[in-house]
Design a protein around this motif. Sequence first.
Motif, PDB file in Angstrom:
ATOM      1  N   LEU A   6       0.504  -1.251  -0.263  1.00  0.00           N
ATOM      2  CA  LEU A   6      -0.107  -0.106   0.098  1.00  0.00           C
ATOM      3  C   LEU A   6       0.973   1.277   0.106  1.00  0.00           C
ATOM      4  CD1 LEU A   6      -2.748  -1.073   2.512  1.00  0.00           C
ATOM      5  CD2 LEU A   6      -2.632  -1.150   0.043  1.00  0.00           C
ATOM      6  N   SER A   7       2.115   1.665   0.776  1.00  0.00           N
ATOM      7  CA  SER A   7       2.880   2.536   1.445  1.00  0.00           C
ATOM      8  C   SER A   7       4.380   2.546   1.709  1.00  0.00           C
ATOM      9  CB  SER A   7       1.532   3.534   1.419  1.00  0.00           C
ATOM     10  OG  SER A   7       1.589   4.103   3.217  1.00  0.00           O
ATOM     11  N   CYS A   8       4.889   2.932   1.919  1.00  0.00           N
ATOM     12  CA  CYS A   8       6.595   2.727   2.637  1.00  0.00           C
ATOM     13  C   CYS A   8       6.216   4.090   3.212  1.00  0.00           C
ATOM     14  CB  CYS A   8       7.353   3.333   1.862  1.00  0.00           C
ATOM     15  SG  CYS A   8       8.247   2.849   2.385  1.00  0.00           S
ATOM     16  N   ASP A   9       5.650   4.068   4.776  1.00  0.00           N
ATOM     17  CA  ASP A   9       6.118   5.352   5.846  1.00  0.00           C
ATOM     18  C   ASP A   9       6.953   5.915   6.733  1.00  0.00           C
ATOM     19  OD1 ASP A   9       3.106   5.366   5.459  1.00  0.00           O
ATOM     20  OD2 ASP A   9       3.207   3.551   7.420  1.00  0.00           O
ATOM     21  N   ALA A  10       8.501   5.109   5.368  1.00  0.00           N
ATOM     22  CA  ALA A  10       9.807   5.574   6.589  1.00  0.00           C
ATOM     23  C   ALA A  10       9.812   6.828   6.312  1.00  0.00           C
ATOM     24  CB  ALA A  10      10.814   4.407   5.561  1.00  0.00           C
ATOM     25  N   GLN A  11      10.449   7.484   6.616  1.00  0.00           N
ATOM     26  CA  GLN A  11      11.187   9.017   6.489  1.00  0.00           C
ATOM     27  C   GLN A  11      12.003   9.006   5.211  1.00  0.00           C
ATOM     28  OE1 GLN A  11      13.234  10.702   9.699  1.00  0.00           O
ATOM     29  NE2 GLN A  11      10.709  12.017  10.195  1.00  0.00           N
ATOM     30  N   ARG A  12      12.728   8.117   5.777  1.00  0.00           N
ATOM     31  CA  ARG A  12      14.226   8.498   4.088  1.00  0.00           C
ATOM     32  C   ARG A  12      14.494   6.772   3.133  1.00  0.00           C
ATOM     33  NH1 ARG A  12      18.927  11.312   5.740  1.00  0.00           N
ATOM     34  NH2 ARG A  12      19.845  11.538   3.185  1.00  0.00           N
ATOM     35  N   PRO A  13      13.166   6.773   2.343  1.00  0.00           N
ATOM     36  CA  PRO A  13      12.696   5.677   2.057  1.00  0.00           C
ATOM     37  C   PRO A  13      14.190   4.519   1.354  1.00  0.00           C
ATOM     38  CG  PRO A  13      11.231   6.967   1.289  1.00  0.00           C
ATOM     39  CD  PRO A  13      12.438   7.404   2.342  1.00  0.00           C
ATOM     40  N   ILE A  39       6.743   2.882  -8.483  1.00  0.00           N
ATOM     41  CA  ILE A  39       4.994   2.856  -8.241  1.00  0.00           C
ATOM     42  C   ILE A  39       4.838   3.146  -6.616  1.00  0.00           C
ATOM     43  CG2 ILE A  39       2.981   1.614  -8.494  1.00  0.00           C
ATOM     44  CD1 ILE A  39       4.709   0.697 -11.072  1.00  0.00           C
ATOM     45  N   LEU A  40       5.181   2.353  -5.937  1.00  0.00           N
ATOM     46  CA  LEU A  40       5.027   1.906  -5.260  1.00  0.00           C
ATOM     47  C   LEU A  40       5.167   3.632  -3.840  1.00  0.00           C
ATOM     48  CD1 LEU A  40       3.988   0.759  -2.262  1.00  0.00           C
ATOM     49  CD2 LEU A  40       6.311   0.002  -1.789  1.00  0.00           C
ATOM     50  N   LEU A  41       6.762   4.174  -4.007  1.00  0.00           N
ATOM     51  CA  LEU A  41       6.981   5.504  -3.736  1.00  0.00           C
ATOM     52  C   LEU A  41       6.407   6.470  -4.035  1.00  0.00           C
ATOM     53  CD1 LEU A  41      10.599   4.501  -3.236  1.00  0.00           C
ATOM     54  CD2 LEU A  41       9.432   4.784  -1.011  1.00  0.00           C
ATOM     55  N   GLU A  42       5.766   6.785  -4.875  1.00  0.00           N
ATOM     56  CA  GLU A  42       4.794   7.337  -6.096  1.00  0.00           C
ATOM     57  C   GLU A  42       3.882   7.472  -5.176  1.00  0.00           C
ATOM     58  OE1 GLU A  42       5.088   6.942 -10.155  1.00  0.00           O
ATOM     59  OE2 GLU A  42       6.418   8.026 -10.095  1.00  0.00           O
ATOM     60  N   GLY A  43       3.221   7.017  -4.588  1.00  0.00           N
ATOM     61  CA  GLY A  43       1.734   6.107  -3.369  1.00  0.00           C
ATOM     62  C   GLY A  43       0.822   5.732  -4.192  1.00  0.00           C
TER      63      GLY A  43
END
Length: 73
Positions: A6-13, A39-43
């Motif tokens: 769904l998403s990546c919540d890391a501050q600096r993935p 794609i994942l990091l774009e939301g």
Amino acid sequence: MKINLLSCDAQRPDKRAIAKCITEISSVDGSLANELTEILLEGDAVDIEIEDKNTGSALRALRKLDIDYEIIE
């Protein structure tokens, strides 16, 4: 097992670590893993299939990278 990232919540993935994780837990090659990471990091959500023998370690690896997921099947 199919999961939806769904998403990546890391501050600096860490794009490289996420792509490597996707490659290791699914049957995706490196270039596709890089595209899915972008794609994942774009939301946007990403669907991947995990081999059943790797389910527990795969889900732990995703949590370690602060990736939210849902199990589809």
